[in-house]
Design an enzyme around this catalytic site. Structure first.
Site, short mmCIF file in Angstrom:
data_model
loop_
_atom_site.label_atom_id
_atom_site.label_comp_id
_atom_site.label_asym_id
_atom_site.label_seq_id
_atom_site.Cartn_x
_atom_site.Cartn_y
_atom_site.Cartn_z
N CYS A 105 -8.45 -6.72 1.34
CA CYS A 105 -8.66 -5.32 1.71
C CYS A 105 -10.11 -4.90 1.50
O CYS A 105 -10.52 -3.85 1.97
CB CYS A 105 -7.74 -4.42 0.89
N THR A 108 0.83 -1.21 0.00
CA THR A 108 0.00 0.00 0.00
C THR A 108 0.86 1.25 0.00
O THR A 108 0.62 2.19 -0.77
CB THR A 108 -0.94 0.00 1.21
N ASN A 142 -5.13 -9.42 -8.32
CA ASN A 142 -5.16 -10.12 -7.04
C ASN A 142 -6.42 -10.95 -6.81
O ASN A 142 -6.46 -11.80 -5.93
CB ASN A 142 -5.00 -9.10 -5.90
N HIS A 164 4.83 -9.96 2.75
CA HIS A 164 3.95 -10.98 3.31
C HIS A 164 3.20 -11.77 2.23
O HIS A 164 2.49 -12.73 2.53
CB HIS A 164 2.98 -10.39 4.34
N SER A 211 5.51 -6.59 -1.79
CA SER A 211 5.13 -6.69 -0.38
C SER A 211 5.55 -8.05 0.16
O SER A 211 5.18 -9.09 -0.39
CB SER A 211 3.61 -6.52 -0.24
N GLN A 255 1.41 -9.34 -6.41
CA GLN A 255 0.94 -10.72 -6.52
C GLN A 255 1.82 -11.59 -7.43
O GLN A 255 1.59 -12.80 -7.54
CB GLN A 255 -0.50 -10.75 -7.05
N THR A 258 12.60 5.78 10.95
CA THR A 258 13.66 4.83 11.30
C THR A 258 13.43 3.51 10.58
O THR A 258 12.34 2.95 10.62
CB THR A 258 13.68 4.59 12.82
#
Length: 380
Positions: free
Chosen positions: A323, A70, A149, A200, A198, A178, A236
């Protein structure tokens, strides 16, 4: 348990979790600190950047760590639009993008930008000829997802990249969230300027991702602060997350050859078995589709009812994008593909990983048949 919801998120590899714990507990210095602990953290961050760049076949300096897909999509879209607004205010995307792209575009519309949403055919694919017709003198960015997706359709990124070689001033963003590790994508050959991934989605950890920014392409930062990530992503750095993501990417690519072959066989068995169930209609195209996603509808049965029935049998699938799944509205992607609303309301998505086994597919198919039969009896 049979987990067939890998497009929503994957189970982290044990080695990935171990690397995150090790870095978090032993190398917890701030990479911006001047002392030796900071230097150790900075070295690990640089190594992770180099490893990610190696598997994406780009330069380390072109990899920017983010909090996930995102943020990467928003940074690419809003960052390029804001920086180049004096050159033009027209952007092009598709009508079937992930909400992180769609909503970013809608927000830019409120700021005076004009967005063209390309339609898709019955397979969920755009027309490159249609795309070219929509290009204007004030077009500054085109954003197209690589793999859808929800239905797994692969968009013609290579053809778009070839087209855009005629339009060197237009920036090209690809959402590859994806597709990483499943569908090859050469960022240089396909003239991609920005690419989001991404962790995950490939057995890394939630809250970690990366954005490829081609050397020479420029963005306006969305965050103000300490100017980390070469002034483009203040905050950070999540060193442990970056190291874990690099580990997950390395393991994914190592497993890819055998994993993809097995995944394709499982998808083939699932596809054949689903067509033998009364009232099933497949939405994932036979060709030019990803090997891990299979979308179908069961006529007359609401998707959430079917999902909960399967969950009682220890099988986990999903409806639309994770989502959007809690909105309980029909899949926008399927509606754009011309699927009737009644069928779209019954859509189910199966999504695989390299960890799934053929026995799981066979067991799941029996459960699909049983649940469909039971639910139809109740609904009569």
């Amino acid at each position: 348990m049979i987990y067939f919801d890998n497009s929503a998120t994957t189970k982290p590899f044990k080695e990935v979790l171990d690397s995150f714990v090790t870095v978090s507990s032993e190398y917890y210095g701030n990479p911006s600190s001047l002392h030796s602990m900071g230097a150790q953290a900075e070295k690990l961050l640089s190594q992770a950047r180099e490893q990610v760049s190696t598997f994406l076949k780009v330069k380390p300096a072109e990899i920017y760590f983010t909090s996930g897909g995102t943020e990467g999509n928003n940074l690419a879209i809003k960052g390029s639009a804001l920086l180049h607004k004096n050159k033009g205010r027209h952007l092009i995307t598709t009508s079937v993008e992930h909400p992180s792209v769609r909503t970013a575009m809608e927000q830019l519309e409120q700021e005076g930008f004009e967005i063209t949403y390309l339609p898709v055919d019955e397979f969920g694919r755009i027309s490159v000829a249609n795309l070219e017709k929509e290009i204007r003198k004030d077009t500054i960015l085109i954003s197209i997802m690589h793999v859808n997706n929800e239905v797994g359709t692969v968009q013609p990124i290579t053809e778009i990249g070839a087209l855009l070689k005629k339009y060197p001033t237009i920036l090209f963003h690809v959402d590859a969230i994806q597709s990483v590790g499943k569908i090859p994508l050469s960022l240089y050959e396909n003239r991609v300027d920005f690419c989001s991934i991404s962790a995950h989605k490939f057995h890394g950890l939630k809250g970690t991702g990366a954005l490829f920014i081609r050397e020479g392409a420029r963005l306006a930062p969305l965050f103000s602060g300490g100017n980390q990530e070469r002034k483009l992503r203040s905050g950070t750095e999540n060193v442990a997350g970056a190291v874990a993501m690099a580990k997950a990417l390395r393991m994914t690519f190592t497993k890819a050859e055998a994993g993809l072959e097995g995944m394709q066989k499982i998808q083939s068995v699932l596809r054949k078995g689903l067509t033998e169930i009364d009232g099933v209609q497949l939405h994932t195209p036979n060709e030019k589709a990803a090997p891990h996603i299979l979308n179908f509808s069961l006529t007359g049965i609401k998707s959430e009812v079917f999902i909960h029935s399967l969950e009682q049998k220890g099988i986990f699938v999903s409806t639309t994008s994770a989502c959007s799944s809690k909105k309980k509205s029909p899949s926008k992607t399927l509606l754009e593909m011309g699927v009737p609303e009644t069928l779209a309301e019954s859509a189910i998505r199966i999504s695989l990983s390299f960890e799934n086994r053929m026995e799981e597919a066979i067991t799941a198919l029996e459960a699909f048949k049983e649940s469909a039969k039971q639910l139809r009896k109740v609904m009569k």
